[in-house]
Design an enzyme around this catalytic site. Structure first.
Site, PDB file in Angstrom:
ATOM      1  N   ASN A  87       0.869  -8.994  -5.423  1.00 45.44           N
ATOM      2  CA  ASN A  87       0.455 -10.007  -4.454  1.00 45.44           C
ATOM      3  C   ASN A  87       1.148 -11.353  -4.651  1.00 45.44           C
ATOM      4  OD1 ASN A  87      -2.457  -8.362  -5.040  1.00 45.44           O
ATOM      5  ND2 ASN A  87      -1.635  -8.390  -2.961  1.00 45.44           N
ATOM      6  N   VAL A  94       1.816 -17.126  -4.029  1.00 42.83           N
ATOM      7  CA  VAL A  94       0.687 -16.216  -4.197  1.00 42.83           C
ATOM      8  C   VAL A  94       0.117 -15.842  -2.834  1.00 42.83           C
ATOM      9  CG1 VAL A  94      -1.636 -15.982  -5.178  1.00 42.83           C
ATOM     10  CG2 VAL A  94       0.133 -17.243  -6.432  1.00 42.83           C
ATOM     11  N   CYS A  95      -0.148 -14.563  -2.662  1.00 46.48           N
ATOM     12  CA  CYS A  95      -0.780 -14.030  -1.461  1.00 46.48           C
ATOM     13  C   CYS A  95      -2.227 -13.692  -1.824  1.00 46.48           C
ATOM     14  CB  CYS A  95      -0.022 -12.790  -0.986  1.00 46.48           C
ATOM     15  SG  CYS A  95      -0.717 -12.032   0.492  1.00 46.48           S
ATOM     16  N   LEU A  96      -3.151 -14.585  -1.460  1.00 48.48           N
ATOM     17  CA  LEU A  96      -4.568 -14.441  -1.804  1.00 48.48           C
ATOM     18  C   LEU A  96      -5.390 -14.928  -0.627  1.00 48.48           C
ATOM     19  CD1 LEU A  96      -6.756 -13.930  -4.038  1.00 48.48           C
ATOM     20  CD2 LEU A  96      -6.402 -16.306  -4.743  1.00 48.48           C
ATOM     21  N   ASP A 129      -2.702  -5.709   0.915  1.00 49.51           N
ATOM     22  CA  ASP A 129      -1.922  -6.852   1.381  1.00 49.51           C
ATOM     23  C   ASP A 129      -0.800  -7.167   0.388  1.00 49.51           C
ATOM     24  OD1 ASP A 129      -1.208  -8.957   3.020  1.00 49.51           O
ATOM     25  OD2 ASP A 129      -2.738 -10.321   2.247  1.00 49.51           O
TER      26      ASP A 129
END
Length: 161
Positions: A87, A94-96, A129
């Site tokens: 992620n 950061v993909c959060l 994701d």
């Protein structure tokens, strides 16, 4: 008060709260500008790997960059370029969900909550994701090699700041 004033005021309050009480092993401090002044809009942080996980022993550097629209807009959170995680984009971003302007960001979310959320993400990637194909594929198809990459990364970041 201007938007930038709201952002700086909120960040000053967050800094004060952090200095009084923060999770063990975490670091979060505003950057110092070349002229020696504190830049509340950029924070240099470190997230410890959680005990009992493959991330244990690492102290992972991450930079939070706040806009003049904070807290209405989420900060940009970046690990070093090429940080290995399903992620985290190759750029380090950061993909959060809690950092997504359209998905989960809320102005009440604090620096503490962001850093704790990223720590949780390290050991519990969101496979629905993915941001980094290689890490995502290894996690699913070769967990032994994935684990070795994480252990190596924890060694690489034993003392980041």
């Amino acid at each position: 008060m201007s938007l930038g004033g709201v952002a700086r005021s909120r960040l000053a309050e967050e800094r004060k709260a952090w200095r009084k009480d923060h999770p063990h092993g975490f670091v979060a401090r505003p950057a110092t500008s070349p002229d020696g002044t504190v830049n509340l809009m950029v924070w240099n942080c470190c997230i410890p790997g959680r005990q009992g996980t493959d991330w244990e022993g690492g102290s992972f550097p991450i930079v939070l960059t706040f806009s003049e629209d904070y807290p209405s807009r989420a900060p940009i959170c970046k690990f070093p370029k090429d940080f290995f995680h399903p992620n985290v984009f190759d750029s380090g971003m950061v993909c959060l969900s809690i950092l997504s302007q359209d998905n989960g960001w809320h102005p009440s979310i604090t620096v503490r909550q962001i850093l704790m959320g990223v720590q949780d993400l390290l050991d519990h990637p969101n496979l629905a994701d993915p941001a980094q194909g290689a890490a995502h594929r290894l996690f699913i198809h070769n967990p032994i090699e994935y684990k070795q990459r994480i252990l190596n990364q924890a060694q690489l970041y034993k003392s980041a700041i």
